[in-house]
Design a protein around this motif. Structure first.
Motif, PDB file in Angstrom:
ATOM      1  N   ASP A 113      12.290  40.337 -81.747  1.00  0.00           N
ATOM      2  CA  ASP A 113      11.172  39.349 -81.287  1.00  0.00           C
ATOM      3  C   ASP A 113      11.169  37.602 -81.356  1.00  0.00           C
ATOM      4  OD1 ASP A 113       8.479  38.781 -79.900  1.00  0.00           O
ATOM      5  OD2 ASP A 113       7.947  38.442 -81.290  1.00  0.00           O
ATOM      6  N   ILE A 114      11.084  37.346 -80.447  1.00  0.00           N
ATOM      7  CA  ILE A 114      10.862  35.350 -80.471  1.00  0.00           C
ATOM      8  C   ILE A 114       9.988  35.269 -79.781  1.00  0.00           C
ATOM      9  CG2 ILE A 114      12.759  33.393 -80.356  1.00  0.00           C
ATOM     10  CD1 ILE A 114      14.859  35.012 -79.370  1.00  0.00           C
ATOM     11  N   GLN A 115       9.476  33.759 -81.137  1.00  0.00           N
ATOM     12  CA  GLN A 115       8.564  32.835 -80.096  1.00  0.00           C
ATOM     13  C   GLN A 115       8.225  31.995 -80.039  1.00  0.00           C
ATOM     14  OE1 GLN A 115       4.674  33.770 -83.124  1.00  0.00           O
ATOM     15  NE2 GLN A 115       5.395  35.774 -83.769  1.00  0.00           N
ATOM     16  N   PHE A 116       8.242  31.116 -78.541  1.00  0.00           N
ATOM     17  CA  PHE A 116       8.143  29.978 -77.722  1.00  0.00           C
ATOM     18  C   PHE A 116       7.508  29.571 -78.029  1.00  0.00           C
ATOM     19  CE2 PHE A 116      11.663  33.073 -76.616  1.00  0.00           C
ATOM     20  CZ  PHE A 116      12.868  32.051 -76.930  1.00  0.00           C
ATOM     21  N   ASP A 117       7.294  27.646 -78.020  1.00  0.00           N
ATOM     22  CA  ASP A 117       6.724  26.848 -77.925  1.00  0.00           C
ATOM     23  C   ASP A 117       6.250  27.104 -75.970  1.00  0.00           C
ATOM     24  OD1 ASP A 117       5.636  24.080 -76.865  1.00  0.00           O
ATOM     25  OD2 ASP A 117       5.363  23.819 -79.086  1.00  0.00           O
ATOM     26  N   PRO A 118       5.098  27.051 -76.088  1.00  0.00           N
ATOM     27  CA  PRO A 118       4.256  27.314 -74.132  1.00  0.00           C
ATOM     28  C   PRO A 118       5.118  25.989 -73.602  1.00  0.00           C
ATOM     29  CG  PRO A 118       2.532  26.971 -76.032  1.00  0.00           C
ATOM     30  CD  PRO A 118       3.864  26.782 -76.532  1.00  0.00           C
ATOM     31  N   VAL A 119       4.914  24.748 -74.468  1.00  0.00           N
ATOM     32  CA  VAL A 119       4.699  23.936 -73.717  1.00  0.00           C
ATOM     33  C   VAL A 119       6.738  23.389 -73.647  1.00  0.00           C
ATOM     34  CG1 VAL A 119       4.734  21.493 -73.241  1.00  0.00           C
ATOM     35  CG2 VAL A 119       2.645  22.419 -73.951  1.00  0.00           C
ATOM     36  N   THR A 120       6.678  22.957 -74.554  1.00  0.00           N
ATOM     37  CA  THR A 120       8.385  23.006 -74.751  1.00  0.00           C
ATOM     38  C   THR A 120       9.601  24.254 -75.092  1.00  0.00           C
ATOM     39  OG1 THR A 120       8.333  22.094 -77.115  1.00  0.00           O
ATOM     40  CG2 THR A 120       8.563  21.550 -76.222  1.00  0.00           C
ATOM     41  N   ASP A 121       9.004  24.589 -74.893  1.00  0.00           N
ATOM     42  CA  ASP A 121      10.459  26.180 -75.300  1.00  0.00           C
ATOM     43  C   ASP A 121      10.659  26.286 -76.019  1.00  0.00           C
ATOM     44  OD1 ASP A 121      10.600  28.606 -73.622  1.00  0.00           O
ATOM     45  OD2 ASP A 121      12.669  27.996 -72.846  1.00  0.00           O
ATOM     46  N   ARG A 122      10.728  25.853 -77.037  1.00  0.00           N
ATOM     47  CA  ARG A 122      11.500  25.636 -78.124  1.00  0.00           C
ATOM     48  C   ARG A 122      11.166  26.989 -79.155  1.00  0.00           C
ATOM     49  NH1 ARG A 122      10.403  21.534 -83.309  1.00  0.00           N
ATOM     50  NH2 ARG A 122      11.613  22.052 -84.645  1.00  0.00           N
ATOM     51  N   PRO A 123      12.415  27.459 -79.547  1.00  0.00           N
ATOM     52  CA  PRO A 123      11.825  28.328 -80.458  1.00  0.00           C
ATOM     53  C   PRO A 123      11.453  28.439 -81.655  1.00  0.00           C
ATOM     54  CG  PRO A 123      14.284  28.077 -80.400  1.00  0.00           C
ATOM     55  CD  PRO A 123      13.311  27.095 -78.805  1.00  0.00           C
ATOM     56  N   LEU A 124      10.014  29.344 -82.334  1.00  0.00           N
ATOM     57  CA  LEU A 124       9.694  28.753 -83.189  1.00  0.00           C
ATOM     58  C   LEU A 124       9.680  29.202 -83.958  1.00  0.00           C
ATOM     59  CD1 LEU A 124       6.187  27.895 -81.215  1.00  0.00           C
ATOM     60  CD2 LEU A 124       7.777  25.988 -82.145  1.00  0.00           C
ATOM     61  N   HIS A 125       9.582  30.449 -84.051  1.00  0.00           N
ATOM     62  CA  HIS A 125      10.166  31.989 -84.645  1.00  0.00           C
ATOM     63  C   HIS A 125      10.899  33.405 -84.320  1.00  0.00           C
ATOM     64  CE1 HIS A 125       9.007  35.141 -88.651  1.00  0.00           C
ATOM     65  NE2 HIS A 125       8.444  33.722 -88.977  1.00  0.00           N
ATOM     66  N   PHE A 126      11.041  34.401 -85.354  1.00  0.00           N
ATOM     67  CA  PHE A 126      11.865  34.865 -84.841  1.00  0.00           C
ATOM     68  C   PHE A 126      11.819  36.396 -85.731  1.00  0.00           C
ATOM     69  CE2 PHE A 126      14.883  32.700 -86.602  1.00  0.00           C
ATOM     70  CZ  PHE A 126      16.142  33.869 -88.102  1.00  0.00           C
ATOM     71  N   ASP A 127      12.168  37.100 -85.349  1.00  0.00           N
ATOM     72  CA  ASP A 127      12.225  38.684 -85.720  1.00  0.00           C
ATOM     73  C   ASP A 127      13.368  39.285 -86.041  1.00  0.00           C
ATOM     74  OD1 ASP A 127       9.709  37.813 -86.405  1.00  0.00           O
ATOM     75  OD2 ASP A 127       8.763  39.684 -85.380  1.00  0.00           O
ATOM     76  N   LEU A 128      14.105  39.315 -87.252  1.00  0.00           N
ATOM     77  CA  LEU A 128      14.996  40.541 -86.935  1.00  0.00           C
ATOM     78  C   LEU A 128      15.341  41.303 -87.903  1.00  0.00           C
ATOM     79  CD1 LEU A 128      18.518  37.931 -88.267  1.00  0.00           C
ATOM     80  CD2 LEU A 128      17.826  38.267 -86.102  1.00  0.00           C
ATOM     81  N   MET A 129      15.480  42.798 -87.356  1.00  0.00           N
ATOM     82  CA  MET A 129      15.507  44.197 -87.909  1.00  0.00           C
ATOM     83  C   MET A 129      16.853  44.437 -88.105  1.00  0.00           C
ATOM     84  SD  MET A 129      13.818  47.342 -86.108  1.00  0.00           S
ATOM     85  CE  MET A 129      15.586  47.563 -84.535  1.00  0.00           C
ATOM     86  N   ARG A 130      16.779  44.909 -89.964  1.00  0.00           N
ATOM     87  CA  ARG A 130      18.379  46.029 -90.452  1.00  0.00           C
ATOM     88  C   ARG A 130      18.505  46.786 -89.150  1.00  0.00           C
ATOM     89  NH1 ARG A 130      15.303  44.428 -94.773  1.00  0.00           N
ATOM     90  NH2 ARG A 130      15.485  42.538 -95.863  1.00  0.00           N
ATOM     91  N   VAL A 131      19.713  47.221 -89.060  1.00  0.00           N
ATOM     92  CA  VAL A 131      19.854  48.711 -88.780  1.00  0.00           C
ATOM     93  C   VAL A 131      21.063  48.918 -89.296  1.00  0.00           C
ATOM     94  CG1 VAL A 131      19.101  47.772 -86.957  1.00  0.00           C
ATOM     95  CG2 VAL A 131      21.187  47.397 -86.557  1.00  0.00           C
ATOM     96  N   ASP A 132      21.657  50.087 -88.699  1.00  0.00           N
ATOM     97  CA  ASP A 132      22.855  50.915 -89.354  1.00  0.00           C
ATOM     98  C   ASP A 132      23.439  50.768 -87.202  1.00  0.00           C
ATOM     99  OD1 ASP A 132      25.465  52.151 -89.172  1.00  0.00           O
ATOM    100  OD2 ASP A 132      24.275  54.113 -90.662  1.00  0.00           O
ATOM    101  N   GLU A 133      24.555  49.934 -87.580  1.00  0.00           N
ATOM    102  CA  GLU A 133      25.025  49.580 -86.272  1.00  0.00           C
ATOM    103  C   GLU A 133      25.695  51.710 -85.633  1.00  0.00           C
ATOM    104  OE1 GLU A 133      28.681  47.560 -85.824  1.00  0.00           O
ATOM    105  OE2 GLU A 133      29.338  48.415 -88.190  1.00  0.00           O
ATOM    106  N   HIS A 134      25.829  52.601 -86.020  1.00  0.00           N
ATOM    107  CA  HIS A 134      25.836  53.207 -85.511  1.00  0.00           C
ATOM    108  C   HIS A 134      24.683  54.285 -86.253  1.00  0.00           C
ATOM    109  CE1 HIS A 134      30.062  52.550 -85.422  1.00  0.00           C
ATOM    110  NE2 HIS A 134      30.512  52.050 -86.859  1.00  0.00           N
ATOM    111  N   ALA A 135      23.500  54.379 -86.223  1.00  0.00           N
ATOM    112  CA  ALA A 135      22.522  54.899 -85.898  1.00  0.00           C
ATOM    113  C   ALA A 135      21.520  54.466 -84.516  1.00  0.00           C
ATOM    114  CB  ALA A 135      22.165  54.708 -87.264  1.00  0.00           C
ATOM    115  N   PRO A 136      21.356  55.507 -83.909  1.00  0.00           N
ATOM    116  CA  PRO A 136      19.681  55.550 -83.316  1.00  0.00           C
ATOM    117  C   PRO A 136      19.198  54.428 -82.780  1.00  0.00           C
ATOM    118  CG  PRO A 136      19.628  57.572 -84.079  1.00  0.00           C
ATOM    119  CD  PRO A 136      20.628  56.460 -84.592  1.00  0.00           C
ATOM    120  N   VAL A 137      19.051  53.327 -82.314  1.00  0.00           N
ATOM    121  CA  VAL A 137      17.557  52.668 -82.558  1.00  0.00           C
ATOM    122  C   VAL A 137      16.478  52.518 -80.999  1.00  0.00           C
ATOM    123  CG1 VAL A 137      19.074  50.792 -84.194  1.00  0.00           C
ATOM    124  CG2 VAL A 137      18.936  50.254 -81.154  1.00  0.00           C
ATOM    125  N   LYS A 138      15.439  52.953 -81.635  1.00  0.00           N
ATOM    126  CA  LYS A 138      14.293  52.394 -80.397  1.00  0.00           C
ATOM    127  C   LYS A 138      14.076  50.521 -80.043  1.00  0.00           C
ATOM    128  CE  LYS A 138      10.733  54.642 -80.657  1.00  0.00           C
ATOM    129  NZ  LYS A 138       9.597  55.051 -81.317  1.00  0.00           N
TER     130      LYS A 138
END
Length: 225
Positions: free
Chosen positions: A78-103
């Motif tokens: 997920d990435i949150q943006f400023d509604p006026v400037t479209d500047r990225p305000l915050h992001f979420d990164l999820m750790r994964v195993d690159e060979h494992a299934p993800v939803k």
């Protein structure tokens, strides 16, 4: 596809104050979570982050997080943006195993609409799902799910089984072959067809009335004769 690497820093300050401080320093605050480890507050330099973001290859795709000499495969959820400037305000990164299934939800793309006869016949594409959630290996996440409209006909219903998925991947909804879209007669075409039918009916009525009038005149002339 070129590998995207995010060079991150661990933030000391958490919460709103820490996020604001990161932005003042020209960084984008974020959070790293998932796996068997706890969440970690992180930040990334805004300029390279925006560059990676606007390639379209960051959100929802496998990327490499780098902290010092350590690396970790992650997915930007997920990435949150400023509604006026479209500047990225915050992001979420999820750790994964690159060979494992993800939803993950993948956008649906419809191609070859200009080669589909149904749309020349007044058809309109009614989209039910703009994206589909699937289970897929993290290193095989597709950029999009493609529906080819070329050979479809007016009235067709397009279901998820028509979409080709990576090997081993499947929709998270498994109890039915759910609808993605359908090709229906557009309201404009229906209105045009109704107008044409009304005009045809009026013309037919006028023709019949004229024929009756001619017949009546012929009968009157015959009687007078």
């Amino acid at each position: 596809m070129a590998e995207i690497i995010l060079n991150v820093e661990v933030r000391d300050g958490v919460g709103t104050g820490g996020a604001r401080q990161a932005r003042r320093e020209g960084k984008v605050p974020g959070i790293l979570y998932g796996g068997d480890k706890g969440p970690v507050a992180i930040s990334v330099e805004e300029r390279p982050f925006r560059k990676s973001l606007y390639t379209g290859k960051l959100l929802g795709h496998l990327v490499t997080l780098k902290y010092g000499k350590e690396t970790q495969p992650v997915i930007a959820k997920d990435i949150q943006f400023d509604p006026v400037t479209d500047r990225p305000l915050h992001f979420d990164l999820m750790r994964v195993d690159e060979h494992a299934p993800v939803k993950i939800s993948i956008p649906v793309h419809f191609k070859n609409q200009d080669e589909c006869e149904a749309f020349r016949q007044g058809g309109a594409l009614e989209i039910v799902r703009h994206d589909v959630e699937i289970m897929v290996r993290a290193d095989q996440i597709p950029e999009e799910l493609v529906v080819d409209l070329k050979n479809h006909k007016l009235g067709d219903t397009i279901r998820v089984s028509e979409i080709k998925l990576p090997e081993g991947a499947h929709p998270t909804i498994t109890d039915r072959d759910f609808v993605i879209a359908s090709i229906k007669v557009s309201s404009a075409a229906m209105s045009e067809a109704a107008d044409e039918a009304a005009d045809a009916a009026a013309e037919e009525a006028a023709t019949e009335a004229h024929a009756e009038e001619v017949a009546e005149e012929a009968t009157e002339e015959s009687s007078e004769g």
